[in-house]
Design an enzyme around this catalytic site. Structure first.
Site, PDB file in Angstrom:
ATOM      1  N   CYS A 384       0.835  -1.202   0.000  1.00 48.57           N
ATOM      2  CA  CYS A 384       0.000   0.000   0.000  1.00 48.57           C
ATOM      3  C   CYS A 384       0.873   1.257   0.000  1.00 48.57           C
ATOM      4  CB  CYS A 384      -0.998  -0.054   1.146  1.00 48.57           C
ATOM      5  SG  CYS A 384      -2.467   0.928   0.798  1.00 48.57           S
ATOM      6  N   HIS A 510      -3.672  -5.004   0.253  1.00 49.83           N
ATOM      7  CA  HIS A 510      -3.074  -5.590   1.460  1.00 49.83           C
ATOM      8  C   HIS A 510      -3.131  -7.113   1.401  1.00 49.83           C
ATOM      9  CE1 HIS A 510      -2.847  -1.901   4.000  1.00 49.83           C
ATOM     10  NE2 HIS A 510      -3.758  -1.493   3.138  1.00 49.83           N
ATOM     11  N   GLU A 512      -1.646  -9.142   3.164  1.00 49.51           N
ATOM     12  CA  GLU A 512      -1.544  -9.740   4.510  1.00 49.51           C
ATOM     13  C   GLU A 512      -2.896 -10.095   5.122  1.00 49.51           C
ATOM     14  OE1 GLU A 512      -1.037  -6.607   3.719  1.00 49.51           O
ATOM     15  OE2 GLU A 512      -1.475  -5.198   5.344  1.00 49.51           O
TER      16      GLU A 512
HETATM   17  N1  GLN Z   1      -1.903   6.570   3.025  1.00 44.39           N
HETATM   18  C1  GLN Z   1      -2.023   5.880   1.792  1.00 44.39           C
HETATM   19  C2  GLN Z   1      -3.381   6.068   1.169  1.00 44.39           C
HETATM   20  O1  GLN Z   1      -4.308   6.441   1.804  1.00 44.39           O
HETATM   21  C3  GLN Z   1      -1.734   4.393   1.971  1.00 44.39           C
HETATM   22  C4  GLN Z   1      -2.688   3.683   2.844  1.00 44.39           C
HETATM   23  C5  GLN Z   1      -2.187   2.368   3.353  1.00 44.39           C
HETATM   24  O2  GLN Z   1      -0.985   2.119   3.367  1.00 44.39           O
HETATM   25  N2  GLN Z   1      -3.088   1.537   3.823  1.00 44.39           N
HETATM   26  O3  GLN Z   1      -3.539   5.847  -0.009  1.00 44.39           O
END
Ligand code: GLN
Length: 538
Positions: A384, A510, A512
């Site tokens: 992410c 994600h 995970e």
């Molecule tokens: N802050 C980033 C976004 O909002 C990544 C979010 C995250 O890593 N879950 O896109």
């Protein structure tokens, strides 16, 4: 009311005793006897969901396929059971009050004073039975967050009392998880805190059927009998939960102690088949007999708290077992990497993961770690925010766009290679408004991702507001740095890869959240494999 049976898990003496692991372990034992089981968690805090909490509060925020932002215990439930949870599996006081207040505004209680009892407790009871009433489950385990005696837990405890009354005693079991502290000065285990906590539960009209005792030392027979006597339970209902090396041992320990047997007996249920933990045991054997070991750096800004990156750590355990490799995770604070010598901090690592996150703190440290991984050909997985930073690193250091940034970190950035998603631009409310839950992604063939997944369309869970800005597609990507996966409907970049590298993958989603004991995640498996290969053939 359906014929679903209910198990309630409450906690006493202190928090952090691992109710979630006990609930998940019991569920595993029941599932291994062919019962259809689900687990739900009721959290007494007033946030509508944990999506607005930072990980220092209650650890990682777990995300389900249907886009619920939930307590991390749901991650344990999924990892143990290999069954998806949903919005209905996690309820907070905030959500309960929100819906009661909405009903009040609609006029559903017209003429009446709306009160904790019965209105709030009715709402809680309805939600406690939602999954059971679906007819999909033989047994529903309900974990009550917090500790008995907490002011904010009271409506839940009262709801459990009423539920037991409604269901009938043979359809409900109450498990109370407590701590048996060891006083080293006296050389003794102490039962008094447990006695008090069971008494507190009784004052609320609930007598525990089973006491699960967290302890660092074996409970002897005398102590078990004493606990049974004082806590008003049968001797076999005193279950020891001793410290273990891995949480994945807990189902076996609970089986040894007979937790599932006492529960089934109380519920007047017979096992649907003999307990079969063969695949679980096979996983444990692999986990405990690694042939190799690797060191993986996890770069994040919440590394002081283990629970912040729970699902990533567990995914590495699953993938490690699959590769017969012990994965030693070295937590690296991204802020510290901003000032220290990067080479010195990272040179002993076989693989690097840059964690998800929000906001500016530690960002330059993450970018420095990614540059190091790219240039030194260290296997890299960016998750992410980690993927977004991998794009920025390449734009700045390779393409020559020195001002490349994300508008999350620099609102007026002149080269916004990462920008707010179009659908996010009009959103002002913060709670539950990110791009959440499962979305499809089409994989490009001949990529690391396609090799890992062995299929062309995947579905992964998301939680973000920002994305790769497709205006920069041509400028950033080249023969080496490629887009390996996109969302089929929106064209959103989901996966980036560096081909001039043994294994360099950044994902907007994600992975995970979807790794389980019986189904370790393909990307984590491939990452561990690549890190091991790097170690064996530097
Ligand atoms: N802050 C980033 C976004 O909002 C990544 C979010 C995250 O890593 N879950 O896109």
């Amino acid at each position: 009311m359906s014929d679903t049976k209910y198990i309630f898990v409450t906690g006493g003496v202190t928090s952090s005793l691992g109710k979630g692991i006990i609930a998940a372990s019991l569920a595993k034992l029941l599932q291994a006897q062919n019962f259809k089981v689900t687990i739900q968690k009721f959290d007494p805090y007033i946030n509508v969901d944990p999506g607005t909490l930072n990980p220092y509060e209650h650890g990682e925020c777990f995300v389900t396929d249907d886009g619920a932002e939930t307590d991390l215990d749901l991650g344990h439930y999924e990892r143990f059971l290999n069954v998806n949870t949903s919005q209905a599996n996690n309820v907070t006081t905030g959500r309960v009050y929100q819906s009661v207040i909405e009903k009040e505004r609609k006029g559903e209680f017209l003429g009446k004073t709306v009160q904790v009892i019965p209105h709030i407790t009715n709402e809680i009871k309805e939600r406690m039975q939602l999954l059971g009433d679906s007819g999909d489950y033989d047994i529903v385990i309900t974990e009550i967050g917090g500790t008995v005696g907490d002011i904010e837990s009271l409506p839940y405890i009262e709801s459990v009392r009423q539920m037991i009354w409604d269901l009938g005693r043979e359809n409900a079991v109450v498990i109370h998880l407590t701590l048996i502290p060891f006083l080293s000065a006296a050389g003794e285990l102490k039962t008094k805190p447990t006695q008090h906590s069971v008494k507190t539960l009784m004052e609320s009209g609930i007598s525990a059927d089973i006491i699960v005792c967290r302890t660092e030392h074996e409970l002897n027979e005398e102590l078990r009998e004493k606990l049974a006597l004082f806590c008003n339970v049968k001797r076999e209902a005193i279950i020891q939960s001793i410290d273990v090396d891995t949480i994945y041992d807990v189902p076996l320990k609970m089986s040894d102690e007979g937790l599932d047997k006492v529960v089934l007996e109380k519920l007047k249920l017979k096992p649907k088949k003999a307990l079969d933990l063969s695949s679980w045991n096979a996983f444990l054997t692999q986990l405990k007999n690694p042939k190799n070991s690797i060191k993986v750096g996890l770069v994040g800004k919440y590394v002081e708290l283990q629970d912040s990156y729970k699902s990533i750590l567990e995914s590495l355990i699953h993938a490690g077992a699959e590769n017969e490799t012990e994965v030693e995770v070295i937590s690296l604070h991204s802020e510290h990497l901003e000032t220290g010598n990067i080479q010195e901090s990272l040179k002993f690592l076989d693989g690097i993961i840059v964690a998800p996150g929000f906001g500016e703190r530690g960002i330059e440290g993450k970018i420095a770690a990614i540059a190091y991984a790219r240039e030194n050909k260290i296997p890299f997985l960016g998750i992410c925010l980690g993927m977004q930073m991998a794009v920025i690193e390449y734009a700045r250091n390779h393409v020559g766009l020195a001002k490349a940034n994300s508008t999350e970190m620099e609102v007026d950035c002149s080269v916004p290679v990462i920008d707010l998603m179009e659908s996010q631009k009009s959103i002002v409310k913060k709670g539950g408004t990110m791009r959440l839950g499962a979305w499809d992604c089409e994989l490009k063939s001949n990529t690391k991702a396609a090799a890992a997944y062995q299929k062309s369309t995947i579905s992964e869970r998301h939680r973000h507001r920002y994305e790769f800005n497709n205006d920069y597609l041509d400028q950033i990507f080249d023969q080496n740095f490629i887009v390996a996966g996109t969302n089929p409907e929106t064209g959103l970049v989901e996966i980036v890869e560096n081909k001039n590298h043994p294994w360099f993958v950044g994902v907007q989603f994600h992975p995970e959240y979807k790794s389980t004991v019986s189904d370790p995640h393909p990307l984590f498996k491939a990452f561990v494999k690549a890190s091991l290969a790097k170690k064996l053939n530097p």
